[in-house]
Design an enzyme around this catalytic site. Sequence first.
Site, PDB file in Angstrom:
ATOM      1  N   ASP A  11      -8.483 -29.978  19.684  1.00  0.00           N
ATOM      2  CA  ASP A  11      -8.202 -28.539  19.555  1.00  0.00           C
ATOM      3  C   ASP A  11      -7.136 -28.135  20.567  1.00  0.00           C
ATOM      4  OD1 ASP A  11      -8.306 -25.838  18.936  1.00  0.00           O
ATOM      5  OD2 ASP A  11     -10.047 -25.479  20.229  1.00  0.00           O
ATOM      6  N   ASP A  39      -2.798 -28.324  15.079  1.00  0.00           N
ATOM      7  CA  ASP A  39      -3.170 -28.965  16.341  1.00  0.00           C
ATOM      8  C   ASP A  39      -2.415 -30.287  16.481  1.00  0.00           C
ATOM      9  OD1 ASP A  39      -5.198 -27.221  17.532  1.00  0.00           O
ATOM     10  OD2 ASP A  39      -6.372 -27.676  15.740  1.00  0.00           O
ATOM     11  N   ARG A  62     -14.158  -7.167   9.119  1.00  0.00           N
ATOM     12  CA  ARG A  62     -14.237  -5.763   9.541  1.00  0.00           C
ATOM     13  C   ARG A  62     -14.866  -4.868   8.477  1.00  0.00           C
ATOM     14  NH1 ARG A  62      -9.468  -2.531   8.057  1.00  0.00           N
ATOM     15  NH2 ARG A  62      -9.643  -1.417  10.025  1.00  0.00           N
ATOM     16  N   ARG A 102     -14.111   9.724  -1.311  1.00  0.00           N
ATOM     17  CA  ARG A 102     -13.229   8.743  -1.934  1.00  0.00           C
ATOM     18  C   ARG A 102     -14.011   7.692  -2.716  1.00  0.00           C
ATOM     19  NH1 ARG A 102     -10.396   5.382   2.409  1.00  0.00           N
ATOM     20  NH2 ARG A 102     -10.174   7.453   3.323  1.00  0.00           N
ATOM     21  N   GLN A 151     -13.288   4.264  -5.725  1.00  0.00           N
ATOM     22  CA  GLN A 151     -12.396   3.115  -5.904  1.00  0.00           C
ATOM     23  C   GLN A 151     -12.367   2.745  -7.378  1.00  0.00           C
ATOM     24  OE1 GLN A 151     -13.441  -0.139  -3.164  1.00  0.00           O
ATOM     25  NE2 GLN A 151     -11.530   0.174  -2.069  1.00  0.00           N
ATOM     26  N   ARG A 194      -5.632   4.398  -0.791  1.00  0.00           N
ATOM     27  CA  ARG A 194      -6.887   3.769  -0.355  1.00  0.00           C
ATOM     28  C   ARG A 194      -7.928   3.818  -1.475  1.00  0.00           C
ATOM     29  NH1 ARG A 194      -6.019   2.814   4.863  1.00  0.00           N
ATOM     30  NH2 ARG A 194      -4.206   3.927   5.683  1.00  0.00           N
ATOM     31  N   GLY A 249      -7.591   1.019  -3.919  1.00  0.00           N
ATOM     32  CA  GLY A 249      -7.921  -0.310  -3.433  1.00  0.00           C
ATOM     33  C   GLY A 249      -6.708  -1.092  -2.992  1.00  0.00           C
ATOM     34  N   ASP A 279      -4.361  -0.770  -0.717  1.00  0.00           N
ATOM     35  CA  ASP A 279      -3.809  -0.188   0.499  1.00  0.00           C
ATOM     36  C   ASP A 279      -3.303  -1.303   1.409  1.00  0.00           C
ATOM     37  OD1 ASP A 279      -6.597  -0.753   0.433  1.00  0.00           O
ATOM     38  OD2 ASP A 279      -6.939   0.341   2.268  1.00  0.00           O
ATOM     39  N   GLU A 336      -8.949 -13.648   3.370  1.00  0.00           N
ATOM     40  CA  GLU A 336      -8.935 -12.470   2.505  1.00  0.00           C
ATOM     41  C   GLU A 336      -7.806 -12.517   1.487  1.00  0.00           C
ATOM     42  OE1 GLU A 336      -8.514  -7.637   3.358  1.00  0.00           O
ATOM     43  OE2 GLU A 336      -7.481  -9.092   4.613  1.00  0.00           O
TER      44      GLU A 336
END
Length: 781
Positions: free
Chosen positions: A96, A107, A283, A336, A338, A452, A455, A457, A677
């Site tokens: 590492d 690495d 998050r 709001r 979606q 937003r 969706g 955003d 994501e």
Amino acid sequence: MTTVRPTPSQIIYYDDPEAIHHIPAVNADAAIYYGGSAANLSTRSRTFSNAAHLSRRQAAESGRRRMSHDEKPASGGRKFLIDVEDTIRLILEQEDTDGDFQISITDSGPKVLTLGTATSNGYKSFDVRGTYMLSNLLQELALARDHGRKRIVLDEARLTENPVDRLSRMIRFSFWHALTRRIDGDGLEIICADPKNRTRNIAPLIYVPYGCPEMAEYYRKVAREKPHLGLRVEVLPKKCDDPQFVKSLNDKPGILALAMRDAVDENGIKTLKGIPFIVPGARFNELYNWDSYFISLGLLVDGMLEMAQGMVEHFCFEIKHYNKVLNGSRSYYLCRTQPPFLTDMALQIYNQSEQTPERKLWLKRAIQAAIKDYHTIWMAEPRMDPVTGLSRYRPAGSGIPPETEATHFTHIIEPFAQKHGISILEFSEKYNSGEIKEPELDEYFLHDRAVRESGHDTTYRFEKRCANLATIDLNSLLYKYEVDIGSAILEVFDDALELDEEFPLTPFPPSPESYAVPTSKWPKSTAGLQSSEEWFRRADLRKERIDQYLWNEGKRLYFDYDTVQQKQSLYETVTSFWALWAGCASEDQAWQLVQYALPKFEVLGGLVSGTEESRGKISLDRPNRQWDYPYAWPPHQIMAWVGLERYGYLDVAQRLAYRFLYMMTTAFVDFNGVVPEKFDAVKLSHLVDAEYGNQGIDFKMVPREGFGWMNAAYQVGLHYLTTHMRRAVAACTSPEVFFKRRDPGVTDEQRAKMAAVAEPVALTIDHVDLEVINSSALPPQ
């Protein structure tokens, strides 16, 4: 007389029949492999310290390839004898090199570690080589430590496991579990954590809807019985989505209560229990609207019907008590919603369930909720545009969206702060309080909230105009809503559905004149039965309006329509293919989309969100947006796969699925099991830093969650691949090689990188019989 072999008492050898009886399957879930009855198969003896010493000494050597003196694997596969903590420390120190507690291709370590074999009691050794095997070793050690293991006998097959099988298994048995939440006394501590909360009020706060006294009392009881939580409970007013009221909650954000079921506690006393659901991850630690739809598709592939059903029940609860399916279940999302997917979500679950009277009642609640959502949100002004008869993302609200990073709007607010001669912070406070009026800024945040709600955003497709756009994605979804509701009424409810909750029904056909009539004079939902004919008429009209306003025959593509400027917005968006998913495109339109539009969006790693030409040039003053080219997102992939299959283009859907899963698999192999994501699908990289960064990549040693809809995309995508395609993805065979075509925009450097990835992975798994794939890892056919 029986001869007793002189063996160290702490070691149980694998030729021991009793030990063999308890050995778990090689690729069993970690909880079974490390936490089952085999957990005591190997404990400490002097041989462990010798093996650890041997590993260090040989790792310090030149790293040359071991040849004839390698131990030959036993018939059951090679097994290693490992001291967990010692080996974790060694592998991180040696491999590492960037200090992120992951072993990846970035690495610069020697990428080789010597381990003692179990059959030799640690005296003979074997080299573990390459990024994939070493990162798998680190993950396995971390999992063993999770289960309290200090020493293990590890099957080499867990390090060389087919990466497609490994990732699919981790999603099904680990990631979904780690992303599961409940809002009740047992789950509040985890669910109340809000990484987006920038206020000083960080103590847990739950908002209970009006008219739920039993639920409010339940949470007050939890607060009394668990004072260490510091839980505060507040009941919302009946009109909980009033914009000014919602803005008043921004300084004290909290989780919103969701659906619960009656239960009996360990003392036999009646209580309530939260219905579990899946969060996106990182998050985003709450129930989200359109994320949940795609997550539910993955859950259904993995056989988790009850979990998907519970998420529909939460949406019905939100529509009843919060007046809409919320963007997310936090107080700052109350105004709001979606993209609407409730009807398809409910019908897929219903169709995969046993058709009992109870299930029919469950579907009735879901369809009733969708009808209310349709009339009171999507067909009501201001989201509804009576002139075109099409709908827009146009939520109410005021002030600056509080869930963004502190500096997100600095470049927007700074000129206004300078105009008033005050700091950005002071201006923000005065603007939010209404002390300072700035209509131009009001207009900006109207569109920002709409982005937003969409969706997407954020994207240059929507910047400073989203609230005015009748989008192809939203109107395709509402067409599907109308068809789904009509079909359910006709086929399940004998073409007569009685609604229990009263609300106004929007005029049909829509027009400025019909919408000028006061809402109080509109017919009520409880005045008569719902029939399929009205819903099919609504769908037919929406298709006509989509063709009239959104289809561009010359460009062979759907576009958004600006209801203020009264013209199409010519940003090329991959959501044009949502018309195929919904079924509102004609056969000819579908053919034109496939022949002429698809090449605009198809790149090496799947489908990009929009074209580079539409996005425009990027500079320091005009940074990239995460929902623009070159980024690829799971919703766009899944919607296109399903839509193309629906119109008979299964081979195209399979090709696109292969591209996306290849990109996911190579990242998984190269970067310590990462499931992010989003991706840059042109560069085949998750190492992107657009706006909010990339969620799902911040973990130590072993990925715990992946990311909700990316997990789902993998499981759903595998359903599209043939066995041959699945093998090729597992060997990290580039789409260029597999489909025998050179993809435009792929550089020689990228081709070299893909070849470099594929070769060691193929060598790693070359001893695995890919003709015989573990049937439990395959999605249902």
